[in-house]
Design a protein around this motif. Structure first.
Motif, PDB file in Angstrom:
ATOM      1  N   PHE A 195       3.729  17.363 -13.650  1.00  0.00           N
ATOM      2  CA  PHE A 195       3.697  18.124 -15.027  1.00  0.00           C
ATOM      3  C   PHE A 195       2.765  17.291 -15.786  1.00  0.00           C
ATOM      4  O   PHE A 195       2.847  15.913 -15.617  1.00  0.00           O
ATOM      5  N   ASP A 196       2.069  17.908 -16.997  1.00  0.00           N
ATOM      6  CA  ASP A 196       1.351  16.992 -17.826  1.00  0.00           C
ATOM      7  C   ASP A 196       2.416  16.762 -18.941  1.00  0.00           C
ATOM      8  O   ASP A 196       2.435  15.492 -19.416  1.00  0.00           O
ATOM      9  N   LEU A 197       3.457  17.202 -18.785  1.00  0.00           N
ATOM     10  CA  LEU A 197       4.449  17.092 -20.101  1.00  0.00           C
ATOM     11  C   LEU A 197       5.839  17.609 -19.673  1.00  0.00           C
ATOM     12  O   LEU A 197       5.978  18.693 -19.010  1.00  0.00           O
ATOM     13  N   ALA A 198       6.867  16.647 -19.853  1.00  0.00           N
ATOM     14  CA  ALA A 198       8.193  17.120 -19.569  1.00  0.00           C
ATOM     15  C   ALA A 198       9.148  16.903 -20.665  1.00  0.00           C
ATOM     16  O   ALA A 198       8.977  16.241 -21.308  1.00  0.00           O
ATOM     17  N   TYR A 199       9.807  17.879 -21.178  1.00  0.00           N
ATOM     18  CA  TYR A 199      10.843  17.940 -22.398  1.00  0.00           C
ATOM     19  C   TYR A 199      12.307  17.700 -21.845  1.00  0.00           C
ATOM     20  O   TYR A 199      12.922  18.647 -21.076  1.00  0.00           O
ATOM     21  N   LEU A 200      13.130  16.888 -22.148  1.00  0.00           N
ATOM     22  CA  LEU A 200      14.473  16.546 -21.618  1.00  0.00           C
ATOM     23  C   LEU A 200      15.392  16.952 -22.846  1.00  0.00           C
ATOM     24  O   LEU A 200      15.200  16.001 -23.733  1.00  0.00           O
ATOM     25  N   ASP A 201      16.311  17.638 -22.625  1.00  0.00           N
ATOM     26  CA  ASP A 201      17.276  17.810 -23.946  1.00  0.00           C
ATOM     27  C   ASP A 201      18.776  17.874 -23.153  1.00  0.00           C
ATOM     28  O   ASP A 201      19.576  19.007 -23.099  1.00  0.00           O
TER      29      ASP A 201
END
Ligand SMILES: C[S@@+](CC[C@H](N)C(=O)[O-])C[C@H]1O[C@@H](n2cnc3c(N)ncnc32)[C@H](O)[C@@H]1O
Length: 348
Positions: A195-201
């Motif tokens: 992925f170009d970007l990953a968001y982790l929450d």
């Protein structure tokens, strides 16, 4: 969208600015919950993968992320929603367990939920509309509940919204493609691709989503489980398979480090707050393989459920009302130039 502990509603303008400045084309929302963040990515034209362990979250990601509005027959969906709204209520498991033996919903709405859910199962199980109709029912049910936003307790006196009539709306599908995966972040990460970007929450503390949203799990699974306690929680809330490594102070650091190490991603964004168990130092260390790491701080209004507390069956307050303000943080890790551009976008 449903009321959700840890939902990033207040942070959305910040996240949208950061996502847009990243110019990412392929993105991952690894703990997607309501799919609010994944949907914002999709609306920016990104190809999104949304992952979560919760069944109701899968309903949302199948609906709002995986379905392409430009390919869906919205007329057919609107007709199905209209016909479900005409169904008379019938008493079933949902009414008995969540309206008569507990007071999460008024009986009139519990009966409508029973009727609508049964018909979704009998008439739409093999239809492309199955998930959007379930999403519509979850959102409609959330609008007439009698809780503070978590299902470990219901209110002592009926909430005002619980008197409203349950009404399904046509879910607002989004244009574009995406991927929905129901599964554990640690197990899924190695197989997700790049992925170009990953968001982790991830979850911040010991409060488990499976128990806090047990009614949504049951409404989606439609499996009439045995139940226990004041909130009539599903019996399998207690089982190990429904526990998350992110809900234990002991296992969280290793779980998060494993996920971060296993991700094939250029830019990483991670949300946490001042109630979470990890220090800035630990988070920075976990991201040490990236060229640069920045941590941004935000003062945001705390989730309303902890301000007013919840009540149990005998009307006793459950849990102490928490502090009224909390600090949200976003870790950004990636190439120096990219991270600087993203941070700069916030001040323009
Ligand atoms: C803080 S919430 C995410 C909220 C989301 N960003 C939103 O705006 O709705 C954390 C989510 O992690 C999910 N979760 C917990 N343990 C998980 C695991 N091991 N793997 C994947 N998802 C998990 C929960 O079901 C919950 O939806």
């Amino acid at each position: 969208m449903i009321k959700y502990l840890g939902s990033k509603r207040a942070l959305m303008p910040v996240l949208e600015t950061l996502f847009a400045a990243s110019q990412a084309r392929t993105t991952l929302d690894l703990f997607t919950g309501t799919t609010r963040v994944a949907a914002a990515m999709k609306q920016l034209g990104m190809q999104v993968t949304a992952v979560d362990t919760a069944s109701y979250s899968e309903v949302f990601s199948k609906t709002f992320i995986e379905l392409d509005a430009t390919r869906a027959d919205l007329r057919e969906l609107a007709d199905a929603v209209a016909s479900l709204n005409q169904l008379p209520g019938t008493s079933g498991y949902f009414t008995e367990v969540f309206c008569q033996k507990a007071r999460f919903f008024q009986v009139k709405n519990g009966q409508r939920i029973d009727a609508v859910r049964s018909v979704i199962e009998s008439d739409y199980k093999n239809s492309w509309m199955y998930f959007p109709l379930l999403a519509s029912l979850l959102i409609a049910a959330d609008k007439v509940d009698s809780t503070t936003g978590v299902q470990m307790a219901y209110l002592k006196t009926w909430s005002r919204r619980s008197s409203l009539e349950l009404e399904l709306q046509v879910p607002e599908l989004l244009a574009g493609g995406g991927r929905s995966i129901r599964g554990d972040a640690i197990e899924q990460t190695p197989n997700l691709g790049s992925f170009d970007l990953a968001y982790l929450d991830p979850p911040y503390n010991q409060h488990r989503y499976f128990g806090n949203y047990h009614i949504w799990e049951t409404l989606v699974r439609w499996d009439q489980p045995e139940y226990y306690g004041i909130a009539n929680k599903r019996i399998d809330t207690r089982s190990n398979e429904n526990k998350s490594a992110f809900n234990s102070k002991l296992t969280l650091p290793n779980a998060l480090a494993t996920v971060i190490a296993g991700l094939d991603v250029k830019t990483l964004l991670l949300s946490y707050n001042n109630e979470s168990w990890l220090s800035r130092r630990e988070l920075t260390d976990m991201c040490s393989r990236f060229e640069t790491v920045e941590i941004l701080d935000f003062d945001s209004k705390r989730y309303v459920g902890s301000q007013i507390g919840g009540y149990n069956k005998s009307g006793r307050l459950v849990g102490k009302p928490g502090a009224h303000r909390n600090l949200e943080h976003i870790v950004i890790a990636g190439q120096q130039q990219k991270v600087s551009a993203m941070v700069k976008a916030l001040t323009q």
